[in-house]
Design an enzyme around this catalytic site. Sequence first.
Site, PDB file in Angstrom:
ATOM      1  N   CYS A 106       0.232  52.147 -31.733  1.00  0.00           N
ATOM      2  CA  CYS A 106      -0.284  53.471 -31.399  1.00  0.00           C
ATOM      3  C   CYS A 106       0.522  54.580 -32.095  1.00  0.00           C
ATOM      4  CB  CYS A 106      -0.347  53.621 -29.878  1.00  0.00           C
ATOM      5  SG  CYS A 106      -1.528  54.871 -29.358  1.00  0.00           S
ATOM      6  N   HIS A 146      -2.245  48.731 -27.536  1.00  0.00           N
ATOM      7  CA  HIS A 146      -0.945  48.415 -26.924  1.00  0.00           C
ATOM      8  C   HIS A 146      -0.897  46.994 -26.371  1.00  0.00           C
ATOM      9  CE1 HIS A 146       0.630  52.587 -26.743  1.00  0.00           C
ATOM     10  NE2 HIS A 146      -0.633  52.939 -26.559  1.00  0.00           N
ATOM     11  N   GLU A 195       1.636  45.361 -25.847  1.00  0.00           N
ATOM     12  CA  GLU A 195       2.806  45.306 -24.954  1.00  0.00           C
ATOM     13  C   GLU A 195       2.434  45.740 -23.537  1.00  0.00           C
ATOM     14  OE1 GLU A 195       2.136  47.606 -27.082  1.00  0.00           O
ATOM     15  OE2 GLU A 195       2.801  49.587 -26.438  1.00  0.00           O
TER      16      GLU A 195
HETATM   17  N1  GLN Z   1      -1.656  60.384 -29.272  1.00  0.00           N
HETATM   18  C1  GLN Z   1      -0.345  59.876 -29.534  1.00  0.00           C
HETATM   19  C2  GLN Z   1       0.200  60.379 -30.863  1.00  0.00           C
HETATM   20  O1  GLN Z   1      -0.470  61.011 -31.601  1.00  0.00           O
HETATM   21  C3  GLN Z   1      -0.330  58.355 -29.542  1.00  0.00           C
HETATM   22  C4  GLN Z   1      -0.612  57.815 -28.161  1.00  0.00           C
HETATM   23  C5  GLN Z   1       0.037  56.509 -27.855  1.00  0.00           C
HETATM   24  O2  GLN Z   1       1.001  56.094 -28.520  1.00  0.00           O
HETATM   25  N2  GLN Z   1      -0.406  55.880 -26.802  1.00  0.00           N
HETATM   26  O3  GLN Z   1       1.335  60.124 -31.166  1.00  0.00           O
END
Ligand code: GLN
Length: 203
Positions: free
Chosen positions: A86, A181, A183
């Site tokens: 992410c 994710h 994890e």
């Molecule tokens: N929206 C977040 C970002 O731009 C990422 C979200 C996440 O890691 N769950 O960093």
Amino acid sequence: MVTSAAAGARVGVLALQGDVREHMTALTTLGAEASLVRRPSELASVDALVLPGGESSVIDKLARAFGLQEPIRDAIAAGLPVYGTCAGLILLADRISGAIEGQETFGGLDVTVRRNAFGGQVESFETDLVAPEIDGGPVHAAFIRAPLIEQVGPLARPLAALPDGGVVAVAQGNVIGTAFHPEVTGDLRFHRMLLERVAARAA
Ligand code: GLN
């Protein structure tokens, strides 16, 4: 659950902000020796690095403040196995859209990643992915204010997609990124993939 590829692997989790603990758990469950990375000396002593989910612009700023940006870029260029989830994926993208002013990345993946691609309305969702290369049944993935990989350059390879075809996981050499994710859902296959790269590099 302990995988032979993990034996003795020292894996750092970049611990500036984000879901560090979940990654520590995933890695130790697989039998790796997991540690927190907050300074260059800690980075120098690991065989692989995980970039957690969180807020990519904050992690970017802190990485620069802690003198970690260059060492991480150098380590990636030198072939260190790295896995980002992410926000971690955003930090590994060579190009991002929807960045805040001045936001930088470490790079390493020849992709363009759109931050917060799923908007405010449906900020978080779970779905099964199309991931023919991933053994062991469907990948059920959790997306939390997630990015989308909107363009995959010739150096990167898609690993998983949404049912509509949107790419949400890629690999490029020793670098792996997922918009979701594992994890959080306890799917350890992507962490295992990282450990396999550690083993292959050591061999
Ligand atoms: N929206 C977040 C970002 O731009 C990422 C979200 C996440 O890691 N769950 O960093």
